[in-house]
Design a protein around this motif. Structure first.
Motif, mmCIF file in Angstrom:
data_model
loop_
_atom_site.group_PDB
_atom_site.id
_atom_site.type_symbol
_atom_site.label_atom_id
_atom_site.label_comp_id
_atom_site.label_asym_id
_atom_site.label_seq_id
_atom_site.Cartn_x
_atom_site.Cartn_y
_atom_site.Cartn_z
ATOM 1 N N UNK A 217 -3.268 1.334 -3.068
ATOM 2 C CA UNK A 217 -2.126 2.396 -2.143
ATOM 3 C C UNK A 217 -0.650 1.931 -2.371
ATOM 4 N N UNK A 218 -0.315 0.283 -2.934
ATOM 5 C CA UNK A 218 0.925 0.073 -3.219
ATOM 6 C C UNK A 218 1.316 0.389 -4.037
ATOM 7 N N UNK A 219 0.209 1.258 -5.507
ATOM 8 C CA UNK A 219 0.696 2.001 -7.105
ATOM 9 C C UNK A 219 1.310 3.696 -6.413
ATOM 10 N N UNK A 220 0.637 3.750 -5.370
ATOM 11 C CA UNK A 220 0.781 5.184 -5.121
ATOM 12 C C UNK A 220 2.625 5.458 -4.666
ATOM 13 N N UNK A 221 2.947 4.505 -3.787
ATOM 14 C CA UNK A 221 4.202 4.778 -3.205
ATOM 15 C C UNK A 221 5.420 4.467 -4.587
ATOM 16 N N UNK A 222 5.860 5.478 -3.913
ATOM 17 C CA UNK A 222 6.621 5.811 -5.426
ATOM 18 C C UNK A 222 7.360 4.519 -5.805
ATOM 19 N N UNK A 329 18.097 11.346 11.104
ATOM 20 C CA UNK A 329 16.717 12.873 10.778
ATOM 21 C C UNK A 329 16.607 12.778 9.568
ATOM 22 N N UNK A 330 17.740 11.897 8.599
ATOM 23 C CA UNK A 330 18.026 12.093 7.025
ATOM 24 C C UNK A 330 16.856 10.974 6.607
ATOM 25 N N UNK A 331 16.871 9.900 6.880
ATOM 26 C CA UNK A 331 15.958 9.077 6.447
ATOM 27 C C UNK A 331 15.145 9.565 6.917
ATOM 28 N N UNK A 332 14.323 9.988 8.153
ATOM 29 C CA UNK A 332 13.018 10.545 8.277
ATOM 30 C C UNK A 332 12.613 11.277 7.314
ATOM 31 N N UNK A 333 13.250 12.235 7.196
ATOM 32 C CA UNK A 333 12.995 13.125 6.026
ATOM 33 C C UNK A 333 12.755 12.987 4.552
ATOM 34 N N UNK A 334 13.985 11.392 4.425
ATOM 35 C CA UNK A 334 13.275 11.558 3.045
ATOM 36 C C UNK A 334 12.105 10.180 2.947
ATOM 37 N N UNK A 335 11.932 10.047 3.938
ATOM 38 C CA UNK A 335 10.784 9.019 3.245
ATOM 39 C C UNK A 335 9.176 10.354 3.523
ATOM 40 N N UNK A 336 9.339 11.069 4.179
ATOM 41 C CA UNK A 336 8.094 12.059 4.501
ATOM 42 C C UNK A 336 7.952 12.739 3.547
ATOM 43 N N UNK A 337 9.788 13.183 2.742
ATOM 44 C CA UNK A 337 9.422 13.879 0.908
ATOM 45 C C UNK A 337 9.067 12.851 -0.564
ATOM 46 N N UNK A 338 9.266 11.182 0.022
ATOM 47 C CA UNK A 338 8.835 10.563 -1.037
ATOM 48 C C UNK A 338 7.202 10.077 -0.631
ATOM 49 N N UNK A 339 7.403 10.146 0.285
ATOM 50 C CA UNK A 339 5.802 9.251 0.229
ATOM 51 C C UNK A 339 4.844 10.418 0.011
ATOM 52 N N UNK A 340 3.639 9.914 -0.656
ATOM 53 C CA UNK A 340 2.779 11.143 -0.757
ATOM 54 C C UNK A 340 1.808 11.166 0.368
ATOM 55 N N UNK A 341 1.026 12.243 0.205
ATOM 56 C CA UNK A 341 0.879 12.993 1.799
ATOM 57 C C UNK A 341 -0.235 11.748 2.569
ATOM 58 N N UNK A 342 -1.406 11.114 2.070
ATOM 59 C CA UNK A 342 -2.119 10.204 2.091
ATOM 60 C C UNK A 342 -1.173 8.960 2.775
ATOM 61 N N UNK A 343 -0.318 8.542 2.646
ATOM 62 C CA UNK A 343 -0.074 7.150 3.133
ATOM 63 C C UNK A 343 1.212 7.555 3.846
ATOM 64 N N UNK A 344 1.371 8.905 4.469
ATOM 65 C CA UNK A 344 2.924 8.818 5.209
ATOM 66 C C UNK A 344 2.600 7.931 6.650
ATOM 67 N N UNK A 345 1.488 8.421 7.015
ATOM 68 C CA UNK A 345 2.104 6.988 8.206
ATOM 69 C C UNK A 345 2.771 5.180 8.050
ATOM 70 N N UNK A 346 1.753 5.503 6.656
ATOM 71 C CA UNK A 346 1.974 3.931 6.218
ATOM 72 C C UNK A 346 3.519 4.145 5.990
ATOM 73 N N UNK A 347 3.898 4.931 5.288
ATOM 74 C CA UNK A 347 5.504 4.418 4.705
ATOM 75 C C UNK A 347 6.865 4.754 5.819
ATOM 76 N N UNK A 348 6.612 5.570 7.089
ATOM 77 C CA UNK A 348 7.012 5.210 8.229
ATOM 78 C C UNK A 348 6.526 4.514 8.514
ATOM 79 N N UNK A 349 5.914 3.897 8.948
ATOM 80 C CA UNK A 349 6.099 1.842 9.118
ATOM 81 C C UNK A 349 6.323 1.437 8.586
ATOM 82 N N UNK A 350 6.089 1.199 7.050
ATOM 83 C CA UNK A 350 6.895 1.086 5.816
ATOM 84 C C UNK A 350 8.834 0.244 6.571
ATOM 85 N N UNK A 351 9.383 1.454 6.427
ATOM 86 C CA UNK A 351 10.139 1.835 6.876
ATOM 87 C C UNK A 351 10.615 1.329 8.623
#
Length: 404
Positions: A217-222, A329-351
């Motif tokens: 998962x860590x490797x999948x996050x850009x 809203x722009x921050x949320x959009x960027x997180x959703x765009x940059x995160x892999x679909x399988x790890x979107x919840x995790x990406x929002x949590x880390x944000x």
């Protein structure tokens, strides 16, 4: 539908393209924010006058509560990625927040308010990342900015309706803070009903799920996502709790019954600007909007630092609300765009974890500066952090986030 076709759609068609679940979650946010902001708009005054709390105690309460919400989002985001129960987590988070409302009315000590505020924000943490991941999963990518902007606009509408109701109730019932806390339970119950009957989560996709705690998962996050998280943390140091804006308004001669109207004005600007800026983020580079929003924040805090009367407060509030509409809203959009679909919840949590740790530090620093050097020092420090964020964003845009 292609990106170009979405961009050519008229505003009404874009709104119609936004999924029903996004509208439902926006309505849920609307009613929950009415409930919460009825309390939050007067809670600093209740603590300072009725409970005789210091600015440091208020800052600690606000900072710790917000940090708890944002840290909790990490775990709820990971759970939603691992097991897919996004609607259940969303409901549980809102239900916990609704459960705390009566206990604000019963509180007689600062410690009790701290516990209520902390629990309320844990509920926010449980729902936040799964809700944002759910929005991203049901929304076509070309209108992500519009979808997140819409939810943010409805959320912010609740955030100005709530203080407006609080102000009316203060005037009608001789500044009875506890009565307002009881009334806040009603819109909370409405929001739970909306989740049960209107929010539809998609079926979890078949296939192997990634363990959010694994090396894979860590490797999948850009790297671009990690840089965005670092930027969000620095940005949060410049944005301490709205409680200090409420106290600043009171210190500049605004009567207690009118202080909630300060939050009404701020959130009205926030609400009416979030959706237009969200749509704009689908058409221009989002980092340009972030730069503009950070500059607005620096200007707002400079105005608050120099404020000497109600007119200055209103100017600072308008700038603050506009910066929120430009950036959130722009921050949320960027997180959703940059995160892999399988790890979107995790990406929002880390944000939100990155923002949460910084929010706690910002609340403590603002409270200490206020107690030792006065209110102007708190806002001057915030303006300095905002200018540093602006410089950092300029460097990142040139070197690391060129595509954004």
């Amino acid at each position: 539908m292609s990106l170009m076709k979405f961009q050519k759609l008229p505003p009404k068609a874009v709104r119609e393209a936004i999924p029903r679940t996004v509208w439902a979650l926006g309505a849920v946010s609307l009613f929950m924010d009415i409930s919460s902001e009825m309390i939050h708009a007067v809670l600093p005054l209740f603590m300072a006058t009725t409970l005789e709390a210091s600015a440091l105690a208020i800052g600690l309460t606000e900072g710790a509560a917000e940090a708890a919400a944002l840290v909790t989002k990490v775990f709820s985001g990971m759970i939603s990625d691992r097991f897919g129960h996004t609607k259940l987590l969303v409901f549980a988070g809102y239900a916990l927040a609704v459960f705390t409302k009566p206990f604000f009315a019963l509180a007689t000590t600062v410690e009790q308010v701290f516990l209520c505020r902390f629990t309320d924000r844990v509920g926010k943490g449980l729902r936040g990342a799964p809700r944002d991941a759910l929005i991203a999963s049901v929304t076509p990518k070309p209108i992500l900015g519009a979808a997140f902007g819409l939810r943010q606009s409805l959320d912010s509408a609740g955030a100005f309706i709530g203080p407006a109701l609080a102000s009316l109730l203060l005037a009608a019932f001789s500044e009875s803070y506890r009565f307002i806390f009881w009334c806040a339970l009603i819109p909370g119950i409405i929001c739970l009903a909306l989740i049960v009957f209107e929010v539809k989560a998609p079926e979890p996709k078949a296939g192997r799920k990634v363990n959010p705690l694994s090396r894979e998962a860590a490797r999948m996050l850009p790297i671009s996502l990690w840089l965005l998280l670092a930027l969000a943390a620095v940005f949060s140091l410049a944005r301490f709790s709205n409680a200090f804006i409420v106290l600043r308004a009171a210190s500049c001669g605004i009567r207690p019954m009118y202080v909630p109207l300060v939050m009404v004005a701020m959130n009205a600007v926030f609400a009416f600007s979030s959706y237009p800026f969200g749509r704009l983020a689908d058409r221009v580079r989002p980092t340009l909007l972030l730069s503009f929003g950070v500059a607005l924040l620096a200007a707002s805090e400079a105005v608050f630092a120099a404020a000497s009367g109600p007119v200055w407060i209103l100017a600072g509030v308008a700038l603050w609300g506009l910066h929120l509409g430009t950036t959130q809203g722009v921050f949320s959009m960027l997180v959703a765009s940059l995160a892999p679909e399988a790890l979107r919840g995790t990406a929002f949590g880390l944000y939100n974890l990155a923002s949460g740790g910084a929010a706690l530090a910002a609340g403590l620093l603002a409270g200490l500066l206020w107690d030792r050097f006065g209110s102007s020092a708190s806002f001057a420090a915030g303006a300095a952090f905002a200018l540093f964020t602006l410089a950092l964003l300029a460097v990142m845009r040139r070197r690391s986030l060129r595509a954004l």
